[in-house]
Scaffold this motif. Structure first.
Motif, PDB file in Angstrom:
ATOM      1  N   ARG A 246     -27.164  11.125   8.979  1.00 54.54           N
ATOM      2  CA  ARG A 246     -28.554  10.662   9.034  1.00 54.54           C
ATOM      3  C   ARG A 246     -29.490  11.716   8.436  1.00 54.54           C
ATOM      4  NH1 ARG A 246     -32.685   7.863  11.450  1.00 54.54           N
ATOM      5  NH2 ARG A 246     -34.290   9.169  12.370  1.00 54.54           N
ATOM      6  N   ALA A 247     -29.243  12.975   8.795  1.00 54.59           N
ATOM      7  CA  ALA A 247     -30.112  14.058   8.326  1.00 54.59           C
ATOM      8  C   ALA A 247     -29.980  14.289   6.825  1.00 54.59           C
ATOM      9  CB  ALA A 247     -29.792  15.349   9.080  1.00 54.59           C
ATOM     10  N   THR A 248     -28.859  13.886   6.257  1.00 58.36           N
ATOM     11  CA  THR A 248     -28.637  14.178   4.843  1.00 58.36           C
ATOM     12  C   THR A 248     -28.684  12.933   3.960  1.00 58.36           C
ATOM     13  OG1 THR A 248     -26.245  14.048   5.209  1.00 58.36           O
ATOM     14  CG2 THR A 248     -27.239  16.232   5.328  1.00 58.36           C
ATOM     15  N   ALA A 249     -29.118  11.810   4.537  1.00 58.62           N
ATOM     16  CA  ALA A 249     -29.099  10.559   3.780  1.00 58.62           C
ATOM     17  C   ALA A 249     -30.141  10.515   2.669  1.00 58.62           C
ATOM     18  CB  ALA A 249     -29.294   9.369   4.720  1.00 58.62           C
ATOM     19  N   PHE A 250     -31.126  11.388   2.764  1.00 61.16           N
ATOM     20  CA  PHE A 250     -32.223  11.324   1.791  1.00 61.16           C
ATOM     21  C   PHE A 250     -32.414  12.646   1.074  1.00 61.16           C
ATOM     22  CE2 PHE A 250     -32.926   8.155   4.970  1.00 61.16           C
ATOM     23  CZ  PHE A 250     -33.324   7.035   4.255  1.00 61.16           C
ATOM     24  N   ASP A 251     -31.389  13.101   0.369  1.00 59.10           N
ATOM     25  CA  ASP A 251     -31.508  14.315  -0.442  1.00 59.10           C
ATOM     26  C   ASP A 251     -32.108  15.485   0.308  1.00 59.10           C
ATOM     27  OD1 ASP A 251     -30.451  13.015  -2.636  1.00 59.10           O
ATOM     28  OD2 ASP A 251     -32.411  12.202  -3.193  1.00 59.10           O
ATOM     29  N   ALA A 252     -31.540  15.787   1.460  1.00 58.08           N
ATOM     30  CA  ALA A 252     -32.045  16.932   2.212  1.00 58.08           C
ATOM     31  C   ALA A 252     -31.803  18.216   1.431  1.00 58.08           C
ATOM     32  CB  ALA A 252     -31.333  17.017   3.556  1.00 58.08           C
ATOM     33  N   ARG A 253     -32.731  19.126   1.547  1.00 53.54           N
ATOM     34  CA  ARG A 253     -32.551  20.429   0.891  1.00 53.54           C
ATOM     35  C   ARG A 253     -32.292  21.502   1.927  1.00 53.54           C
ATOM     36  NH1 ARG A 253     -36.939  21.485  -3.282  1.00 53.54           N
ATOM     37  NH2 ARG A 253     -35.349  22.939  -3.979  1.00 53.54           N
ATOM     38  N   VAL A 254     -32.812  21.260   3.135  1.00 55.68           N
ATOM     39  CA  VAL A 254     -32.555  22.173   4.252  1.00 55.68           C
ATOM     40  C   VAL A 254     -32.148  21.322   5.447  1.00 55.68           C
ATOM     41  CG1 VAL A 254     -33.593  23.793   5.881  1.00 55.68           C
ATOM     42  CG2 VAL A 254     -34.260  23.871   3.480  1.00 55.68           C
ATOM     43  N   VAL A 255     -31.037  21.660   6.065  1.00 53.79           N
ATOM     44  CA  VAL A 255     -30.630  20.953   7.274  1.00 53.79           C
ATOM     45  C   VAL A 255     -30.539  21.976   8.406  1.00 53.79           C
ATOM     46  CG1 VAL A 255     -28.851  19.585   8.421  1.00 53.79           C
ATOM     47  CG2 VAL A 255     -29.380  19.158   6.021  1.00 53.79           C
ATOM     48  N   ILE A 256     -31.270  21.691   9.463  1.00 52.42           N
ATOM     49  CA  ILE A 256     -31.293  22.578  10.618  1.00 52.42           C
ATOM     50  C   ILE A 256     -30.477  21.937  11.729  1.00 52.42           C
ATOM     51  CG2 ILE A 256     -32.786  23.703  12.312  1.00 52.42           C
ATOM     52  CD1 ILE A 256     -35.109  23.350  10.260  1.00 52.42           C
ATOM     53  N   MET A 257     -29.513  22.668  12.259  1.00 53.91           N
ATOM     54  CA  MET A 257     -28.680  22.104  13.315  1.00 53.91           C
ATOM     55  C   MET A 257     -28.763  22.975  14.561  1.00 53.91           C
ATOM     56  SD  MET A 257     -25.351  20.954  11.237  1.00 53.91           S
ATOM     57  CE  MET A 257     -25.496  20.546   9.498  1.00 53.91           C
ATOM     58  N   ASP A 258     -29.200  22.347  15.644  1.00 52.18           N
ATOM     59  CA  ASP A 258     -29.375  23.080  16.899  1.00 52.18           C
ATOM     60  C   ASP A 258     -28.143  22.839  17.776  1.00 52.18           C
ATOM     61  OD1 ASP A 258     -30.377  24.457  19.066  1.00 52.18           O
ATOM     62  OD2 ASP A 258     -32.324  23.448  19.064  1.00 52.18           O
TER      63      ASP A 258
END
Ligand SMILES: Nc1ncnc2c1ncn2[C@@H]1O[C@H](COP(=O)(O)OP(=O)(O)OP(=O)(O)O)[C@@H](O)[C@H]1O
Ligand SMILES: [Mg+2]
Length: 266
Positions: free
Chosen positions: A167-179
């Motif tokens: 879900r977090a990367t479905a739209f060309d994410a450039r930064v993904v933060i995972m807690d």
């Protein structure tokens, strides 16, 4: 010299300067500096209450900083909502996942952001396109699920985490933060999530991983930064440090203090 060359001409993808955050009388963050390069996996460590989640919520637009500035792709930015950060390509996967259990996998991936058209101010959801796109995206990430029509609640913890990352990367994410993405997972599922992180890195996505698990940090991160009582405490490329040192940072010890502190940890 080597370190200098490695840094290269590339500027940071995301940077934060002098971030302070007050919650009433509490100073959760005190002039914190932060930076992340393209394709870098940064581990963020610190004791409970050190300010890790608060810093990430600021970078992902959920909280506004009380003071300080954020620079994304070389430009100062001000996010007033996670939607603003999302538009810039910054996504956060929250520890509690926030998948809707009674909705399907594809609905979870596109929840409220489905491909489709807008007519007279109403958005027309293209279900078929959503399903196909969701499946293609899962395939790209090598995430196996029986069907995108499955309800999220039928998935294992690891699969749910994988869908949250999808879900977090479905739209060309450039930064993904995972807690704490692996905190609630069984060991065999942890490996899959960490490999997913490596896959994103190979696509040039900058990743921030908050974790209390040294195994995860040392398996997947390029660099680790420690916060202590809301302040920057330490920051080093992974190859220049080791588990014991990082555990020391979490407890607020460095150098000489550490020999003593390590007698108290396994
Ligand atoms: N919404 C809030 N309102 C008031 N105080 C808050 C809020 N969010 C965080 N804090 C306080 O800010 C400090 C930092 O909290 P934060 O959640 O960022 O810590 P953390 O490093 O993520 O800890 P943990 O490892 O337990 O998740 C704590 O003292 C916490 O109580
Ligand atoms: Mg936290």
């Amino acid at each position: 010299m080597e370190r200098h060359a490695e840094k290269g001409p590339e500027s940071d993808l995301l940077e934060a300067r002098n971030i302070t955050k007050y919650f009433g009388a509490i100073t959760a963050l005190d002039r914190v500096n932060f930076h992340l390069r393209r394709g870098e996996v940064l581990g963020v460590v610190g004791d409970n209450g050190a300010g890790k989640s608060t810093l990430m919520k600021i970078l992902s637009g959920l909280y506004a900083p009380s003071e300080g500035e954020i620079i994304f792709d070389g430009k100062p930015v001000r996010f007033s909502s996670p939607r603003d950060a999302h538009k810039a390509g910054i996504e956060m996967v929250y520890q509690d996942l926030a998948l809707a259990g009674n909705m399907t996998i594809y609905e979870n991936i596109y929840l409220g952001r489905e491909p489709g058209s807008r007519m007279l101010g109403l958005s027309i959801v293209d279900q078929k396109l959503s399903r196909t796109k969701a499946q293609e995206h899962l395939d790209r990430l090598k995430i196996n699920v029986k069907s995108v029509d499955q309800n999220a609640e039928e998935l294992s913890g690891g699969q749910q985490q994988a869908v949250a990352i999808a879900r977090a990367t479905a739209f060309d994410a450039r930064v993904v933060i995972m807690d704490e993405p692996t905190a609630a997972l069984a060991i065999k599922e942890v490996g899959k999530v960490l490999d997913l992180i490596k896959g994103l890195k190979d696509h040039g996505v900058g990743i921030i991983l908050i974790s209390h698990r040294m195994d995860d940090v040392f398996y997947v991160c390029d660099r680790v930064m420690a916060l202590f009582h809301g302040r920057n405490f330490a920051d080093a490329p992974l190859r220049n440090t080791n588990r014991n040192e990082v555990i020391g940072w979490i407890m607020g010890t460095k150098g000489h203090d550490q020999a003593v502190a390590h007698d108290q940890v396994r």
